[in-house]
Design an enzyme around this catalytic site. Structure first.
Site, PDB file in Angstrom:
ATOM      1  N   ARG A  46       0.829  -1.202   0.000  1.00  0.00           N
ATOM      2  CA  ARG A  46       0.000   0.000   0.000  1.00  0.00           C
ATOM      3  C   ARG A  46       0.861   1.250   0.000  1.00  0.00           C
ATOM      4  NH1 ARG A  46      -1.218   2.682   4.385  1.00  0.00           N
ATOM      5  NH2 ARG A  46      -1.211   0.876   5.758  1.00  0.00           N
ATOM      6  N   TYR A  98     -16.521  14.826 -17.275  1.00  0.00           N
ATOM      7  CA  TYR A  98     -16.926  13.423 -17.239  1.00  0.00           C
ATOM      8  C   TYR A  98     -18.039  13.258 -16.198  1.00  0.00           C
ATOM      9  CZ  TYR A  98     -16.658   8.576 -15.638  1.00  0.00           C
ATOM     10  OH  TYR A  98     -16.963   7.317 -15.228  1.00  0.00           O
ATOM     11  N   ASP A 170      -7.685  17.223 -16.333  1.00  0.00           N
ATOM     12  CA  ASP A 170      -7.914  15.836 -16.720  1.00  0.00           C
ATOM     13  C   ASP A 170      -7.603  15.739 -18.208  1.00  0.00           C
ATOM     14  OD1 ASP A 170      -8.882  13.381 -17.569  1.00  0.00           O
ATOM     15  OD2 ASP A 170     -10.687  13.464 -16.345  1.00  0.00           O
ATOM     16  N   LYS A 195      -8.214   4.311 -20.055  1.00  0.00           N
ATOM     17  CA  LYS A 195      -8.414   4.735 -21.436  1.00  0.00           C
ATOM     18  C   LYS A 195      -7.168   4.439 -22.291  1.00  0.00           C
ATOM     19  CE  LYS A 195     -12.327   6.616 -19.931  1.00  0.00           C
ATOM     20  NZ  LYS A 195     -12.292   6.439 -18.470  1.00  0.00           N
TER      21      LYS A 195
END
Length: 374
Positions: A46, A98, A170, A195
């Site tokens: 982590r 988005y 973004d 993407k």
């Protein structure tokens, strides 16, 4: 080195005496320590993992930043950026985002005492007027999704920085191959790795890259404290996908241009939005601040029923949310990717708007499929 070379020429396994050609998958939760009162380079996945570190360093290099961070999803990356703010702070965001980001801003961050104000960031006067002393972040996409508006990054950065606000971009629609917002003054660039970075529809992930070291330390703290980092196997898949990023986008962009030109000339298509067409209002700006128009385009079908028929009956194109994969997809944003936009956030997304993400198929086959359906 040029971008295509940098995609494949990097240290795949720093410090590994065997010098593997591909980055190993360190599929482990913990790392044994040599001392009981001091940690080594890695201790718990982590907090840090060698596979993840290679991907994060590669993304920082490709975006011309100093540090990169990868997350379990693009939304996890966006949420992390909002956690840089404190109760009472404000975000000024462009209105065309988005759908998941709109949902986060409209339905979630208010619980933490944050507020958001939506503006048309193409209008720099309105943007300037919207920013107040409470504004700590200006958030935007360009090209926007799904309306494919082009925002002037350098000009927006100048306005935001004059008020002391950070700028987050973004850049998922472009990828680092086509656009580098940090070089235009942005403070944070983020991507949905789902993407173009992955490119094969088999990973969900997010990326943040920054230049400022203090900002990087804050983001690392949040990534570790909240446990939102991307797992090692998914990091490996994104690293593998990145190696062909230029080849894929070159092919996808070429297809998008041809399909856009075909649709723009078709009598049954009312409107085509593609930044690679000279008729697009942002054509010149896109040419100045990016290295290409990308492979996303939208067009109007004339009615909701016609849009549904085209989406369902066009061969080769899968109906799917997301974009950027090697296979072409089609969607109706108002009913799919942007259906979660809060009702009070009036986006005015036409219900006959179809979004295409062009893949690497032969352009003639794609055009033939549309010709038959139309």
């Amino acid at each position: 080195m040029k971008f295509g070379t940098r995609l494949v020429q990097f240290d795949a396994a720093p410090g590994d005496p065997l010098h593997p050609s591909a980055t190993p998958i360190y599929q482990t939760a913990t790392f044994a320590q040599e001392e009981a009162d001091a940690f080594g380079k890695f201790d718990y996945s982590r907090s840090g993992n060698p596979t993840r570190k290679v991907l994060e360093d590669q993304m920082a290099a490709l975006e011309q930043g100093t540090r990169g961070f990868v997350f379990a999803s693009g939304m996890a990356a966006i949420a992390t950026v909002t956690h840089l703010l404190s109760a009472g702070d404000e975000i000024v965001a462009d209105y065309d985002l988005y759908g998941g980001a709109s949902r986060l801003f409209g339905k979630v961050i208010g619980r933490a005492g944050l507020s958001v104000k939506f503006v048309d960031a193409q209008d720099l006067v309105s943007l300037d007027a919207a920013i107040t002393p409470k504004t700590k972040l200006v958030y935007l996409e360009t090209p926007t999704n799904p309306l494919l508006r082009i925002l002037d990054l350098a000009a927006i950065v100048e306005v935001a920085h004059r008020h002391g606000a950070l700028v987050c971009v973004d850049s998922s629609v472009m990828s680092p191959y086509l656009q580098n917002p940090l070089t235009l003054g942005a403070d944070i660039v983020l991507h949905s790795a789902t993407k173009f970075l992955c490119g094969h529809s088999d990973v969900t992930g997010g990326v943040i890259v920054v230049k400022d070291e203090k900002l990087a330390q804050e983001i690392y703290f949040l990534q570790n404290a909240e446990g939102t980092a991307l797992g090692p196997f998914d990091c490996y898949l994104v690293l593998r996908g990145l190696k062909t990023l230029k080849l894929r986008i070159d092919a996808q962009q070429a297809n998008a241009r041809k399909v856009a030109e075909f649709l723009a000339a078709h009598p049954r298509v009312a409107e085509v939005n593609y930044p690679g067409l000279p008729s697009h209002p942002g054509y010149e700006l896109q040419h100045r601040q990016a290295n290409g128009p990308g492979s996303l385009l939208t067009f109007r079908a004339g009615s909701r029923i016609a849009a549904k028929r085209i989406a369902e009956q066009t061969d080769l194109l899968k109906i799917a949310v997301s974009f950027g994969s090697v296979n072409s997809t089609i969607s109706i944003p108002a009913a799919m990717s942007h259906a979660s936009v809060p009702a009070e956030h009036d986006r005015s997304i036409p219900d006959d708007l179809l979004r295409l993400s062009l893949g690497i198929e032969d352009a003639d086959d794609l055009i033939a499929a549309f010709a038959q359906t139309l």
